[in-house]
Design an enzyme around this catalytic site. Structure first.
Site, short mmCIF file in Angstrom:
data_model
loop_
_atom_site.label_atom_id
_atom_site.label_comp_id
_atom_site.label_asym_id
_atom_site.label_seq_id
_atom_site.Cartn_x
_atom_site.Cartn_y
_atom_site.Cartn_z
N ARG A 26 43.28 43.74 41.50
CA ARG A 26 44.51 44.13 40.79
C ARG A 26 44.64 43.36 39.46
NH1 ARG A 26 48.84 41.97 38.40
NH2 ARG A 26 49.08 40.44 40.06
N ASP A 27 44.85 42.05 39.53
CA ASP A 27 45.12 41.27 38.32
C ASP A 27 43.89 41.20 37.42
OD1 ASP A 27 46.68 39.76 36.65
OD2 ASP A 27 46.91 38.05 38.00
N HIS A 223 46.65 30.94 36.98
CA HIS A 223 45.74 31.32 35.89
C HIS A 223 45.14 30.05 35.28
CE1 HIS A 223 46.37 35.72 35.41
NE2 HIS A 223 47.38 35.44 36.21
N CYS A 254 46.86 38.81 31.63
CA CYS A 254 48.10 39.59 31.69
C CYS A 254 48.13 40.46 30.44
CB CYS A 254 49.34 38.70 31.74
SG CYS A 254 50.87 39.66 31.71
ZN ZN Z 1 48.41 36.98 37.23
#
Ligand code: ZN
Length: 304
Positions: A26-27, A223, A254
């Site tokens: 996902r990220d 992160h 992001c």
């Molecule tokens: Zn993230």
């Protein structure tokens, strides 16, 4: 004696177990220029499970225009019917429309949805196109829609700092968690979306959150923007988080935060935790094979 006490302080209690939640599908993939076919994503998730990962944030139900890389969320989840039991798949939602899409998935593989609200007004506006108050007022409906079908987790984005807004106070974070708990959410992720957190700050906030919300299951989402992802994970685990989120090969970032780099690498995180005496159930050799698989597809070197 002082030295040995200090060393003991740095290490986890023997037998401590931390769950790794893999967020690369996902990220990570939402930040790749290359849009991967659903079949490749399914293959990646299956390989991660073979490596021993039992919790995977597989995709998200957000606007396909904003995040075209994950517009195939339904196809990815519906391809997950052969997963071993005990594997928990989750998907991120931004609002009630996202939950409606998740409810339309035909396979029962999806067990959790995660709703994200930022502690930073500026980031919430950029990421979700609405104010923090508007996001919080939508939590009840999200939980009502999900009831009986999905467990709902809550993620507090930019909990350790926001490049647009700067310093985030504990009060900004508590405001979001208070609303999440009132809506019935019992598992909270503190997300260092911009990678601005420091180990002392992680220790402090995790301690404050555990004290204020004693029953909550707490996760950290890290992160590595300033190279502190691993140190922050270490501080969080010593402070008692139950779950750490990371991404295979350190993928991620992001799309709404310029300069945000990848999540902390799952391989490096697992290696560090094993050295600390923390169990994860993950096989590093098999995890490396997932990284090589992705490197071939993305045609670049990854982290760890
Ligand atoms: Zn993230």
């Amino acid at each position: 004696m002082i030295t040995s006490n200090m060393q003991q302080n740095q290490l986890a209690t023997p037998g401590t177990r931390v769950m790794i939640r893999e967020v690369g599908p996902r990220d990570g993939l939402q930040n790749e220029k290359l849009i991967l076919p659903a079949q490749i994503k399914i293959e990646l998730i299956k390989r991660l499970v073979i490596a021993g990962i039992t919790a995977i944030e597989a995709t998200s139900f957000v606007s396909p225009r904003a995040v075209p890389q994950l517009s195939d969320a339904e196809a990815v989840l519906e391809g997950m019917h052969e997963l071993a039991s005990g594997v928990i798949l989750s998907a991120l939602v931004g609002n009630a429309a996202g939950v409606q899409r998740a409810l339309g998935v035909r396979q029962p593989a999806l067990q959790e949805i995660v709703v994200v609200v930022s502690a930073s007004e500026a980031h919430n506006q950029a990421n979700l196109k609405r104010s923090v108050a508007e996001s919080l007022s939508g939590l009840d409906e999200i939980c009502r829609l999900a009831a009986g079908r999905f467990k709902v987790r809550g993620a507090v984005a930019t909990a350790f700092g926001c490049p647009s807004q700067g310093w985030i106070s504990s009060g900004d974070v508590f405001r979001v968690i208070d609303s999440m708990m009132e809506a019935g959410i019992e598992e909270i992720t503190l997300a260092d979306t911009a990678g601005m957190g420091k180990p002392e700050q992680v220790k402090q906030l995790v301690g404050e959150v555990r004290e204020r919300y004693p029953g909550v299951t707490l996760a950290l989402h890290l992160h590595d923007t300033r190279g502190r992802g691993l140190e922050n994970a270490r501080a969080g685990v010593i402070a008692g988080v139950a779950v750490v989120e990371s991404s295979v090969g350190g993928l991620g970032g992001c799309p709404f935060l310029p300069g945000a780099v990848g999540n902390v690498s799952t391989g490096k995180l697992v290696g560090m935790l094993h050295e600390m005496g923390v169990e994860t159930g993950i096989d590093l050799q098999r995890l490396s094979q997932c990284v090589w698989f992705l490197e071939e597809i993305l045609v670049r070197r990854l982290d760890g």
